[in-house]
Scaffold this active site. Sequence first.
Site, PDB file in Angstrom:
ATOM      1  N   ASN B  22       0.846  -1.197   0.000  1.00 52.21           N
ATOM      2  CA  ASN B  22       0.000   0.000   0.000  1.00 52.21           C
ATOM      3  C   ASN B  22       0.888   1.257   0.000  1.00 52.21           C
ATOM      4  OD1 ASN B  22       0.893   0.402   2.618  1.00 52.21           O
ATOM      5  ND2 ASN B  22      -0.960  -0.391   3.578  1.00 52.21           N
ATOM      6  N   ASP B 216      -8.622 -10.154  -0.023  1.00 52.63           N
ATOM      7  CA  ASP B 216      -7.893  -9.235   0.841  1.00 52.63           C
ATOM      8  C   ASP B 216      -7.942  -7.820   0.284  1.00 52.63           C
ATOM      9  OD1 ASP B 216      -5.881  -8.652   3.031  1.00 52.63           O
ATOM     10  OD2 ASP B 216      -4.709  -8.068   1.268  1.00 52.63           O
TER      11      ASP B 216
END
Lengths: 340, 340, 340
Positions: B22, B216
């Site tokens: 991320n 996810d």
Amino acid sequence: MEPQPLSCSIQVSRIMRPDDANIAGNVHGGTILKMIEEAGVIISTRHCNSQQLESCAAVLARVERTDFLSPMSIGEVAHVSAEITYTSKHSVEVQVNVLAEDIIKGKKRLTNRATLWYVPVSLKSVDKVVEVPPIKYLRTEQEEEGRKRYDAQKLERMENKQKNGDWMLPAIDTDRKSKEPYTVRYSQSSLIHLVSPSDCVLHGFVQGGVTMKLMDEVAGIVAARHCKTNIVTASVDAINFHHKIQKGCVLTVSGRMTFTSNKSMEIEVFVDIDPVLENSKGKTVAVTAFFTYVSLDKHAKPLSVPMLKIETEDEKKRFEEGESRYQQTKAKRLAQAQQQ
Amino acid sequence: MEPQPLSCSIQVSRIMRPDDANIAGNVHGGTILKMIEEAGVIISTRHCNSQQLESCAAVLARVERTDFLSPMSIGEVAHVSAEITYTSKHSVEVQVNVLAEDIIKGKKRLTNRATLWYVPVSLKSVDKVVEVPPIKYLRTEQEEEGRKRYDAQKLERMENKQKNGDWMLPAIDTDRKSKEPYTVRYSQSSLIHLVSPSDCVLHGFVQGGVTMKLMDEVAGIVAARHCKTNIVTASVDAINFHHKIQKGCVLTVSGRMTFTSNKSMEIEVFVDIDPVLENSKGKTVAVTAFFTYVSLDKHAKPLSVPMLKIETEDEKKRFEEGESRYQQTKAKRLAQAQQQ
Amino acid sequence: MEPQPLSCSIQVSRIMRPDDANIAGNVHGGTILKMIEEAGVIISTRHCNSQQLESCAAVLARVERTDFLSPMSIGEVAHVSAEITYTSKHSVEVQVNVLAEDIIKGKKRLTNRATLWYVPVSLKSVDKVVEVPPIKYLRTEQEEEGRKRYDAQKLERMENKQKNGDWMLPAIDTDRKSKEPYTVRYSQSSLIHLVSPSDCVLHGFVQGGVTMKLMDEVAGIVAARHCKTNIVTASVDAINFHHKIQKGCVLTVSGRMTFTSNKSMEIEVFVDIDPVLENSKGKTVAVTAFFTYVSLDKHAKPLSVPMLKIETEDEKKRFEEGESRYQQTKAKRLAQAQQQ
């Protein structure tokens, strides 16, 4: 600034892989759109930095209507060649040709022609547009013709921007069990995409090609759900990019069918930006576009498309608008064919 | 059949790239889950073909609850090592350890421990499960302990299958403008994924790791929308794979928040299979799971999570169920800590 | 500094996917080269930081000639294991073995052996090369043998660097319609690649494996255009990396055929760096290499290669140089075979 010779051209080539294509082996329109934009962003960024003291990156502002003349297959080589054809003070026009080469049979064919408009943005200050070095034209008419294209797209962009204010992300309900086949609600689809670093290479913004690939992906799923056959992208209407999309955003890409003719479907696609980490109020519609798909049988012959079932007044209005776009395109093509 | 020595182990290693993580630089739990499953499918397919006349491929049937002990960063090397720890007549248990290595600082740490169950499916006839060659145990207790784990998971699978019949894909409405922050409806998200050839390598079915990575991804977006901070996967509850997912399908992966504690969020994720090209009636829920996420500040310290706003009776019921799962896990951990 | 035990080894394993292979299902040489380099960069970066106070990253300086002993297929597992075999004051030699495992049939075979040289560059100051901790040799001859290899490659690198100054990017004219088949101009090809963050993980430079994969891709297209059959990488001559390639650059990778024997083709590949965003004068040739390809029929039996048609004096000279490299390699192999 010294004018640049019109020599600046670039070629991006790549073998088409299994993941570039659908199960029938036809390369996704989105794969091609992404390659087109990659060539465009390189050549325009290179040009805008050629005489510049201030480093800048070219950001995609608009893609003109693009036709997919013939589907490409896995194992063929896509050759995307781009050339700068016009520059205004703050924008660059890039024209792109795509050839498909069957390297085994040794044959090439033209599959796409596209026109893209880029705006150079300073790398230091994201909201600053820098000046574009002028190009040298081989013939004086070229500049004049370019200016006409520039004015035409500018007008369309502005009209589109006004209209865009009213656009809203359609509410896509993912439960399809209760819905009747061939309705708008049955095939409508939506995906979310978390912007990754590879989506933003030259600057902190999503490259236009990444967004177009996602849009084509959603449109393709809508078309497949409606037809349940092998479907391919036939054309994309002009796309305007109104907002830059930053790293860390979540894109919501939604598509719904607006119109079916006997042999084609029109799908409207919306891209919304959700700057997840900021406490902003909801989303902004960043891009909208109309994709046209056709359905093919095993021998790549067009199949007839099931008629779209209209359920609401809004759907009826959109169907009629789609029909009018369809008729206009048809008339334009006929006129072009007669000219030649 | 001759028993096999327990030597069969494998190690999959890879440098973590920007696209695996991320924006805060923490590797997605889904990246790790996909690597874990890749190691598992290799070792179990290898084992099941070791004495077999009939060629087969191992298909993921279940993943036990997995904890993410510490987040991994870009540039670190993930070492995933897998080992077969039990075999029943028709299934293989694989245990996997994941280490993160900082090759600059020269330090390694354990980040995950996972247990996966595979079933070998004949390559000739997709619905036929073949026999698993037995393994040799170093200590006799190992077989007995394995059988206990096998019985426990079998029971849980069957209970889950019954419950699964009632599960329905939640209707995810993509328009979030009208919704209040911190409600279930505000953060719920959904994506569609067209199954590509690279998703199905060893057989015509999607590899379990591909599905878990998508799950996810959705759970992470739900968590980020709720918290608007840097969020990371803390654990995944046991996942049962009830249906094989074939090439050409469209997966719809949807997530909604079910429960928040002071420092964690629980997100329920659904995977629906839509065999687009077939004229089937709607979708089948293929997988469901609960993901737990935590929110981190810049120094990777846990932040408190905003309380979920409950709007309906159903949401209230799910919140209470989530709370009971949360208390059970907490009690189990406490018991384990005291044992050690 | 304390010598390190020679224990340092690593294994990178992965299932080969459709996108790793050509249409005939043979894994691209470039996929393997990229995995080899990933193992190499992990083990050498780990070693160079093992006793260092100054953090550093290993940068690929040279790959020795690599043979591809047998093509790998989709669904097979590639096991790449690397080990440090020699260290000089400022460089690390890594030897790599690649095994292909058919996990269904339960068979393994050796497909590659490679030797790579890395140089550790300080993470603080990019132009500073740090010292390499010495390794412990099991036998004293090992150090002596390593030193000989080190001296030999150093000499070759320096000769190559001098020659490299004269090298120029060939002018690739992509219009092939007017050209005759089997000429150099007919099959020559070029691609551009915009360096993405995932290409540069451990430091701000492109990993050597990324560049090698692109080089193999171009060489493969040149070979396929010439033969119009299923072609596979047979070997790669030593490659020297003279310039580090930074983020944000555009790489132009060009290939042209230099020589054909009865059963093989030699393709020369150039990599040019264009730092698009900077106002630099033109491009730098960063890497050059010779790839040898063979043509295979459906049963993976070698096919004869059409003779290259020579049109210019330069082409004639390059053909003769290629022929001499071909004869040298043949003689070397014969000598090795007789020794065994």
